[in-house]
Write a protein that holds these residues in place. Structure first.
Motif, short mmCIF file in Angstrom:
data_model
loop_
_atom_site.label_atom_id
_atom_site.label_comp_id
_atom_site.label_asym_id
_atom_site.label_seq_id
_atom_site.Cartn_x
_atom_site.Cartn_y
_atom_site.Cartn_z
N GLY A 172 22.64 -15.27 -16.25
CA GLY A 172 23.49 -16.01 -15.33
C GLY A 172 23.53 -15.37 -13.96
N ALA A 173 23.56 -14.04 -13.90
CA ALA A 173 23.55 -13.34 -12.62
C ALA A 173 22.24 -13.57 -11.88
N ALA A 174 21.13 -13.63 -12.61
CA ALA A 174 19.84 -13.89 -11.98
C ALA A 174 19.79 -15.29 -11.38
N VAL A 175 20.35 -16.28 -12.09
CA VAL A 175 20.41 -17.65 -11.57
C VAL A 175 21.28 -17.71 -10.32
N PHE A 206 26.71 -16.62 -20.07
CA PHE A 206 25.97 -17.23 -18.98
C PHE A 206 26.89 -17.57 -17.81
N PHE A 207 28.01 -18.20 -18.10
CA PHE A 207 28.93 -18.57 -17.03
C PHE A 207 29.62 -17.33 -16.44
N SER A 208 29.77 -16.30 -17.25
CA SER A 208 30.32 -15.05 -16.73
C SER A 208 29.41 -14.47 -15.65
N GLY A 209 28.12 -14.37 -15.94
CA GLY A 209 27.18 -13.85 -14.96
C GLY A 209 26.99 -14.78 -13.78
N LEU A 210 26.96 -16.06 -14.04
CA LEU A 210 26.74 -17.05 -12.98
C LEU A 210 27.90 -17.09 -11.99
N ALA A 242 37.94 -8.06 -25.42
CA ALA A 242 36.84 -7.27 -25.99
C ALA A 242 35.49 -7.83 -25.59
N ILE A 243 35.35 -9.15 -25.61
CA ILE A 243 34.09 -9.79 -25.22
C ILE A 243 33.75 -9.46 -23.77
N MET A 244 34.78 -9.39 -22.93
CA MET A 244 34.55 -9.14 -21.50
C MET A 244 33.91 -7.79 -21.23
N ILE A 245 34.10 -6.83 -22.12
CA ILE A 245 33.44 -5.54 -21.95
C ILE A 245 31.92 -5.74 -21.93
N PHE A 246 31.44 -6.56 -22.86
CA PHE A 246 30.01 -6.82 -22.96
C PHE A 246 29.51 -7.68 -21.79
N THR A 247 30.19 -8.81 -21.55
CA THR A 247 29.69 -9.77 -20.56
C THR A 247 29.76 -9.20 -19.14
N SER A 248 30.83 -8.48 -18.84
CA SER A 248 30.95 -7.94 -17.49
C SER A 248 29.93 -6.81 -17.26
N PHE A 249 29.59 -6.08 -18.32
CA PHE A 249 28.55 -5.05 -18.19
C PHE A 249 27.21 -5.69 -17.89
N GLY A 250 26.84 -6.71 -18.67
CA GLY A 250 25.56 -7.39 -18.44
C GLY A 250 25.49 -8.06 -17.09
N GLY A 251 26.58 -8.73 -16.70
CA GLY A 251 26.60 -9.40 -15.41
C GLY A 251 26.54 -8.42 -14.25
N TYR A 300 23.75 -8.21 -11.19
CA TYR A 300 24.02 -8.27 -9.75
C TYR A 300 23.51 -7.01 -9.04
N ILE A 301 23.52 -5.88 -9.72
CA ILE A 301 22.96 -4.66 -9.11
C ILE A 301 21.45 -4.80 -8.93
N ILE A 302 20.77 -5.22 -9.99
CA ILE A 302 19.31 -5.30 -9.95
C ILE A 302 18.84 -6.39 -8.98
N ASN A 303 19.47 -7.57 -9.05
CA ASN A 303 19.01 -8.68 -8.20
C ASN A 303 19.38 -8.50 -6.73
N GLY A 304 20.38 -7.63 -6.46
CA GLY A 304 20.76 -7.40 -5.07
C GLY A 304 20.18 -6.12 -4.49
N TRP A 305 19.39 -5.40 -5.28
CA TRP A 305 18.87 -4.10 -4.82
C TRP A 305 17.91 -4.29 -3.64
N GLY A 306 18.21 -3.60 -2.54
CA GLY A 306 17.35 -3.69 -1.37
C GLY A 306 17.61 -4.89 -0.48
N GLN A 307 18.59 -5.73 -0.85
CA GLN A 307 18.92 -6.92 -0.05
C GLN A 307 19.49 -6.50 1.31
N THR A 308 18.97 -7.07 2.37
CA THR A 308 19.49 -6.77 3.70
C THR A 308 20.73 -7.60 4.00
N GLY A 309 21.57 -7.09 4.90
CA GLY A 309 22.76 -7.83 5.32
C GLY A 309 24.01 -7.50 4.53
N LEU A 310 23.89 -6.62 3.53
CA LEU A 310 25.05 -6.23 2.74
C LEU A 310 25.80 -5.10 3.45
#
Length: 272
Positions: A102-105, A157-161, A191-200, A204-214
């Protein structure tokens, strides 16, 4: 006139948002991303950040805050025997994988598209939750593990999105389709949020790595300054919210949950 991240007003808004989010997280078993994300989105734009970057930074930072809050809220609900760990683990693991996707989308969508999806999903969840009883005394919860895998995928999916912990999606699913009562839905959601927020967050860290303007102090799309200002008061308030939840009528909890969801959903769509 643009606002800077070091201005007292900017700092104060984030600290108050973190405290309020922590209370709501502990009280209702939601991550509070539907509160933190819109406020951060507005504040980051006020600093001059482009909307598409601002909303991704808001969503990613919110998820990272939710991760910390979820750990401590879960411990509180576990002490009160309101966490169904087997079900939470199945939904959490499948949700973790889906939240990364979801974060990648989200990293490919525009700000207006994301905010509209955010609002519609939350309002639909609120309406369905309103029509579902908060207490179920005779109905047994669903036992089929496949149902929990699918539920976890949707939540994750909606958590990451959308940069939410998944409670605003997960609690309606657990109440309506899996036959949880309100308190167990809240505890298991945390409890579920521990998993979903970690994955999301990882997404966001990986997909935003090196992004300019941050802004400065960014880890991918996660802004560490905002995170710190939100997470400290949130952590302190979340524990109190969990204690209060067990003293309040579950129907009142449900109505509060629904009202918050509808308000924020309409705001993100642009109706109010």
């Amino acid at each position: 006139m643009e606002m800077t991240p070091t201005e007292p007003l900017y700092l104060c808004i984030l600290v108050l948002t973190g405290a309020f989010t922590g209370i709501i997280s502990g009280l209702l078993g939601v991550g509070g991303g539907f509160i933190m994300s819109p406020i951060q989105y507005w504040l980051l734009q006020e600093t001059g950040m482009q909307p598409d970057l601002a909303i991704r930074a808001a969503l990613g930072t919110s998820l990272f805050v939710i991760l910390i809050n979820a750990i401590f809220v879960t411990l509180k609900y576990h002490q009160k025997r309101a966490v169904l760990w087997k079900q939470a683990t199945i939904m959490g693991v499948s949700g973790l994988i889906a939240s990364f996707g979801g974060a990648a989308v989200a990293s490919e969508l525009s700000a207006s598209t994301l905010s509209t999806i955010f609002g519609v999903v939350i309002i639909l969840g609120a309406l369905k939750t309103y029509s579902t009883p908060a207490v179920k005394e005779k109905t047994e919860i669903i036992s089929n593990p496949v149902a929990y895998i699918f539920a976890g995928i949707l939540i994750g999916f909606f958590s990451g999105l959308l940069g939410i912990g998944g409670g605003v999606i997960g609690i309606p699913i657990m109440l309506v389709f899996l036959h949880f009562d309100m308190r167990k839905a809240i505890g298991t959601s945390a409890a579920i949020m521990i998993f979903t927020s970690f994955g999301g967050s990882a997404g966001y860290i990986i997909n935003g790595w090196g992004q300019t303007g941050l802004p400065s102090y960014s880890l991918g799309y996660i802004n560490l300054l905002n995170w710190l200002l939100l997470v400290v008061p949130g952590f302190l308030a979340a524990r109190k919210g969990a204690d209060v939840a067990h003293l309040v009528n579950p129907e009142y909890l449900k109505h509060l949950f629904v009202l918050l969801m509808i308000y924020v959903g309409l705001e993100m769509i642009g109706v109010i």
